[in-house]
Write a protein that holds these residues in place. Structure first.
Motif, PDB file in Angstrom:
ATOM      1  N   UNK A   1      -1.163  -7.707   8.125  1.00  0.00           N
ATOM      2  CA  UNK A   1      -0.805  -6.388   7.272  1.00  0.00           C
ATOM      3  C   UNK A   1      -1.911  -5.818   6.814  1.00  0.00           C
ATOM      4  N   UNK A   2      -2.961  -6.388   6.258  1.00  0.00           N
ATOM      5  CA  UNK A   2      -3.856  -5.691   5.897  1.00  0.00           C
ATOM      6  C   UNK A   2      -4.420  -4.776   6.897  1.00  0.00           C
ATOM      7  N   UNK A   3      -4.960  -5.503   8.031  1.00  0.00           N
ATOM      8  CA  UNK A   3      -5.337  -4.684   9.157  1.00  0.00           C
ATOM      9  C   UNK A   3      -4.442  -3.898   9.404  1.00  0.00           C
ATOM     10  N   UNK A   4      -3.393  -3.741   9.647  1.00  0.00           N
ATOM     11  CA  UNK A   4      -2.398  -2.738  10.306  1.00  0.00           C
ATOM     12  C   UNK A   4      -2.467  -1.638   9.230  1.00  0.00           C
ATOM     13  N   UNK A   5      -2.624  -1.915   7.583  1.00  0.00           N
ATOM     14  CA  UNK A   5      -2.843  -0.740   6.841  1.00  0.00           C
ATOM     15  C   UNK A   5      -4.111  -0.078   7.156  1.00  0.00           C
ATOM     16  N   UNK A   6      -5.233  -0.741   7.251  1.00  0.00           N
ATOM     17  CA  UNK A   6      -6.284  -0.230   7.606  1.00  0.00           C
ATOM     18  C   UNK A   6      -6.493   0.734   8.881  1.00  0.00           C
ATOM     19  N   UNK A   7      -5.726   0.248   9.699  1.00  0.00           N
ATOM     20  CA  UNK A   7      -5.726   1.009  10.896  1.00  0.00           C
ATOM     21  C   UNK A   7      -5.088   2.524  10.687  1.00  0.00           C
ATOM     22  N   UNK A   8      -4.060   2.068  10.133  1.00  0.00           N
ATOM     23  CA  UNK A   8      -3.036   3.365   9.911  1.00  0.00           C
ATOM     24  C   UNK A   8      -3.903   4.303   9.050  1.00  0.00           C
TER      25      UNK A   8
ATOM     26  N   UNK B   1       9.372  -4.108   3.321  1.00  0.00           N
ATOM     27  CA  UNK B   1       9.741  -3.817   1.946  1.00  0.00           C
ATOM     28  C   UNK B   1       8.371  -3.151   1.295  1.00  0.00           C
ATOM     29  N   UNK B   2       7.883  -2.803   2.045  1.00  0.00           N
ATOM     30  CA  UNK B   2       6.584  -1.898   1.732  1.00  0.00           C
ATOM     31  C   UNK B   2       7.054  -0.283   1.898  1.00  0.00           C
ATOM     32  N   UNK B   3       6.346   0.371   0.934  1.00  0.00           N
ATOM     33  CA  UNK B   3       6.536   2.089   1.131  1.00  0.00           C
ATOM     34  C   UNK B   3       5.206   2.341   2.007  1.00  0.00           C
ATOM     35  N   UNK B   4       5.197   2.288   3.245  1.00  0.00           N
ATOM     36  CA  UNK B   4       3.969   2.417   4.054  1.00  0.00           C
ATOM     37  C   UNK B   4       3.172   3.786   3.659  1.00  0.00           C
ATOM     38  N   UNK B   5       4.182   4.662   3.607  1.00  0.00           N
ATOM     39  CA  UNK B   5       3.670   6.326   3.476  1.00  0.00           C
ATOM     40  C   UNK B   5       2.934   6.309   2.053  1.00  0.00           C
ATOM     41  N   UNK B   6       3.517   5.671   1.127  1.00  0.00           N
ATOM     42  CA  UNK B   6       2.884   5.978  -0.247  1.00  0.00           C
ATOM     43  C   UNK B   6       1.568   5.266  -0.264  1.00  0.00           C
ATOM     44  N   UNK B   7       1.448   4.014   0.472  1.00  0.00           N
ATOM     45  CA  UNK B   7       0.421   3.193   0.516  1.00  0.00           C
ATOM     46  C   UNK B   7      -0.779   4.013   1.141  1.00  0.00           C
ATOM     47  N   UNK B   8      -0.604   4.506   2.226  1.00  0.00           N
ATOM     48  CA  UNK B   8      -1.563   5.434   2.800  1.00  0.00           C
ATOM     49  C   UNK B   8      -1.852   6.672   2.056  1.00  0.00           C
ATOM     50  N   UNK B   9      -1.028   7.228   1.274  1.00  0.00           N
ATOM     51  CA  UNK B   9      -1.507   8.124   0.399  1.00  0.00           C
ATOM     52  C   UNK B   9      -2.314   7.975  -0.595  1.00  0.00           C
TER      53      UNK B   9
ATOM     54  N   UNK C   1      -3.440  -1.454  -2.571  1.00  0.00           N
ATOM     55  CA  UNK C   1      -2.628  -1.625  -1.408  1.00  0.00           C
ATOM     56  C   UNK C   1      -2.462  -3.256  -1.245  1.00  0.00           C
ATOM     57  N   UNK C   2      -3.678  -4.042  -1.385  1.00  0.00           N
ATOM     58  CA  UNK C   2      -3.512  -5.536  -1.308  1.00  0.00           C
ATOM     59  C   UNK C   2      -2.667  -5.821  -2.073  1.00  0.00           C
ATOM     60  N   UNK C   3      -2.372  -5.317  -3.418  1.00  0.00           N
ATOM     61  CA  UNK C   3      -1.490  -6.058  -4.516  1.00  0.00           C
ATOM     62  C   UNK C   3      -0.176  -5.717  -4.090  1.00  0.00           C
ATOM     63  N   UNK C   4      -0.047  -4.480  -3.749  1.00  0.00           N
ATOM     64  CA  UNK C   4       1.561  -4.337  -3.240  1.00  0.00           C
ATOM     65  C   UNK C   4       1.715  -5.312  -2.235  1.00  0.00           C
ATOM     66  N   UNK C   5       0.842  -5.630  -1.084  1.00  0.00           N
ATOM     67  CA  UNK C   5       1.209  -6.480   0.194  1.00  0.00           C
ATOM     68  C   UNK C   5       1.320  -7.928  -0.441  1.00  0.00           C
ATOM     69  N   UNK C   6       0.484  -8.288  -1.340  1.00  0.00           N
ATOM     70  CA  UNK C   6       0.828  -9.762  -2.022  1.00  0.00           C
ATOM     71  C   UNK C   6       1.861  -9.682  -2.674  1.00  0.00           C
ATOM     72  N   UNK C   7       2.458  -8.701  -3.059  1.00  0.00           N
ATOM     73  CA  UNK C   7       3.632  -9.036  -4.169  1.00  0.00           C
ATOM     74  C   UNK C   7       4.816  -9.031  -3.250  1.00  0.00           C
ATOM     75  N   UNK C   8       4.750  -8.116  -2.049  1.00  0.00           N
ATOM     76  CA  UNK C   8       5.985  -7.791  -1.131  1.00  0.00           C
ATOM     77  C   UNK C   8       6.067  -8.786   0.165  1.00  0.00           C
ATOM     78  N   UNK C   9       5.037  -9.376   0.717  1.00  0.00           N
ATOM     79  CA  UNK C   9       5.064  -9.971   1.862  1.00  0.00           C
ATOM     80  C   UNK C   9       4.699 -11.417   1.953  1.00  0.00           C
ATOM     81  N   UNK C  10       5.323 -12.090   2.701  1.00  0.00           N
ATOM     82  CA  UNK C  10       5.035 -13.692   2.896  1.00  0.00           C
ATOM     83  C   UNK C  10       3.361 -13.917   3.008  1.00  0.00           C
ATOM     84  N   UNK C  11       2.811 -14.820   2.417  1.00  0.00           N
ATOM     85  CA  UNK C  11       1.447 -15.000   2.222  1.00  0.00           C
ATOM     86  C   UNK C  11       0.967 -15.190   3.767  1.00  0.00           C
ATOM     87  N   UNK C  12       1.324 -15.755   4.841  1.00  0.00           N
ATOM     88  CA  UNK C  12       0.743 -15.871   5.949  1.00  0.00           C
ATOM     89  C   UNK C  12       0.630 -14.723   6.780  1.00  0.00           C
TER      90      UNK C  12
END
Ligand code: ATP
Ligand code: MG
Length: 379
Positions: free
Chosen positions: A259-266, A364-372, A243-254
């Protein structure tokens, strides 16, 4: 034969629901002391009496009671005669090895039908001890306090009161999911929710195989300590590296940290659904790190609908550390590990994010896929 008498405090206040709390407390004590020689637990005159078998593990039972929420204090005690003229001799016999120059007697009646008042008992026993030992009565700062408890048909005596952990019986406050990192804070957050009666399900995100298994081993050890305070509930270990790899590839570093935290909560919210949990718990403390500004807490929490509770929000690091030491989690928490958050951490994370920008970045993320991905590999 010896007994423990357990005093509960706060649960007395619960009115008609009181029996639910008392029954849960009894169940939790039974669970915590299983196999240690507690014959039965009786509810009598507003206390719990634990009848012990011969050879019961008194020290072990004492240790377990000191970790059972809902207990204000408890005592290891002996049953004595109900007749004051008999029990004053028994008490004298049991204190003969104690060295004291001053003492007081503190009698309490849980049963008001007893023919003498507490003060009568104090006076009769006090005079007898004074006469036989030569010690002085000192009501304010005695070296020894002799406690007598008069219940209906049973009288007990003890010398030392042991502090309980307070709080409400585990399991009376519903289920919560705690995001447990392996750091110092989140174990303390879990403990504080347990103290308020919650059953805590643990969720840990790790970056194995990108990083070592150290964080998972720490979390195992931490949950072992924390589960001494509740009847253990499941711990979920979830892979977060991909998940972190996808986030690094797709969203601005700052924006990564938020966004890591939002994924953890989801992901934690999905687990909460499965576990019947009603809230998510984190170890956030306001302003401690970049992800814990009010702005970032707000944008993080916006990713889920369940309430996110943060029992440490107003605590200083020093206060949290002191509590972690008392609970026994501190020594494990400070073992160096490879936390998933050390992986791909940007140099300058945004400290004042706004929801609109974060949501745009997440498009830019496929959130549902990452959760799965995480849920499928949970163990
Ligand atoms: P802690 O001491 O609990 O690690 P922290 O001061 O290091 O907290 P952060 O790293 O920003 O702060 O984490 C904030 C909270 O997010 C943690 O208290 C925890 O509840 C959650 N969290 C962080 N990393 C993880 C993880 N790898 N797995 C589960 N929860 C995590
Ligand atoms: Mg941390």
């Amino acid at each position: 034969m010896k007994h423990f008498i357990v005093h509960y405090q706060e649960i007395v206040l619960k009115g008609k629901n009181r029996y639910i709390f008392v029954n849960k407390l009894i169940e939790n004590i039974k669970y915590a002391t299983a196999g240690l020689g507690v014959k039965q637990i009786r509810h009598k005159d507003g206390r719990l009496i634990l009848d012990l078998s011969a050879g019961a593990g008194e020290d072990m039972i004492s240790d377990r009671l000191s970790k059972t929420f809902g207990i204000a204090n408890f005592v290891l005690t002996r049953r004595i005669s109900n007749d004051v003229n008999v029990f004053k001799e028994e008490i004298l016999h049991h204190i003969k090895d104690r060295n004291f120059k001053s003492f007081r007697v503190s009698a309490r009646r849980g049963y008001k039908g007893y023919p003498l008042t507490s003060m009568d008992v104090d006076r009769i026993v006090g005079a007898h001890v004074k006469e036989s030992t030569g010690a002085k009565v000192n009501l304010t700062k005695p070296e020894l306090t002799i406690y007598v408890q008069i219940l209906s048909g049973e009288t007990y005596f003890y010398l030392d009161k042991i502090q309980g952990p307070g709080g409400l019986p585990a399991g009376t406050g519903g289920i919560v999911v705690c995001l447990l990192s392996g750091g110092i804070d989140s174990p303390v957050a879990a403990y504080r929710m347990m103290k308020r009666g919650c059953s805590v399900v643990f969720v840990h995100f790790h970056s194995y195989p990108y990083l070592s298994k150290a964080s998972q081993e720490k979390v195992q050890d931490l949950t072992e300590i924390l589960n001494q305070y509740q009847q253990p509930v499941k711990t979920y270990m979830l892979p977060f590296g991909d998940i972190q790899k996808e986030i690094v590839l797709s969203v601005p570093a700052k924006y990564r940290v938020v966004i890591y935290r939002r994924m953890m909560l989801r992901i934690a919210e999905r687990i909460a659904g499965e576990a019947g949990a009603l809230a998510l718990i984190t170890g956030d403390s306001l302003g401690q790190v970049a992800s814990q500004t009010l702005e970032n807490i707000t944008t993080t929490e916006h990713a889920v609908t369940l309430p996110v509770l943060r029992p440490l929000i107003g605590m200083d690091k020093g206060e949290i550390i002191a509590q972690a030491i008392r609970i026994g989690t501190y020594d494990i928490s400070i073992i160096p590990d490879q936390d998933c958050c050390q992986l791909f951490i940007p140099k300058n994370p945004a400290v004042r994010t706004i929801i609109r920008e974060i949501e745009r970045a997440e498009m830019r993320l496929d959130i549902e896929k990452l959760i799965k991905i995480a849920l499928v590999h949970a163990n």
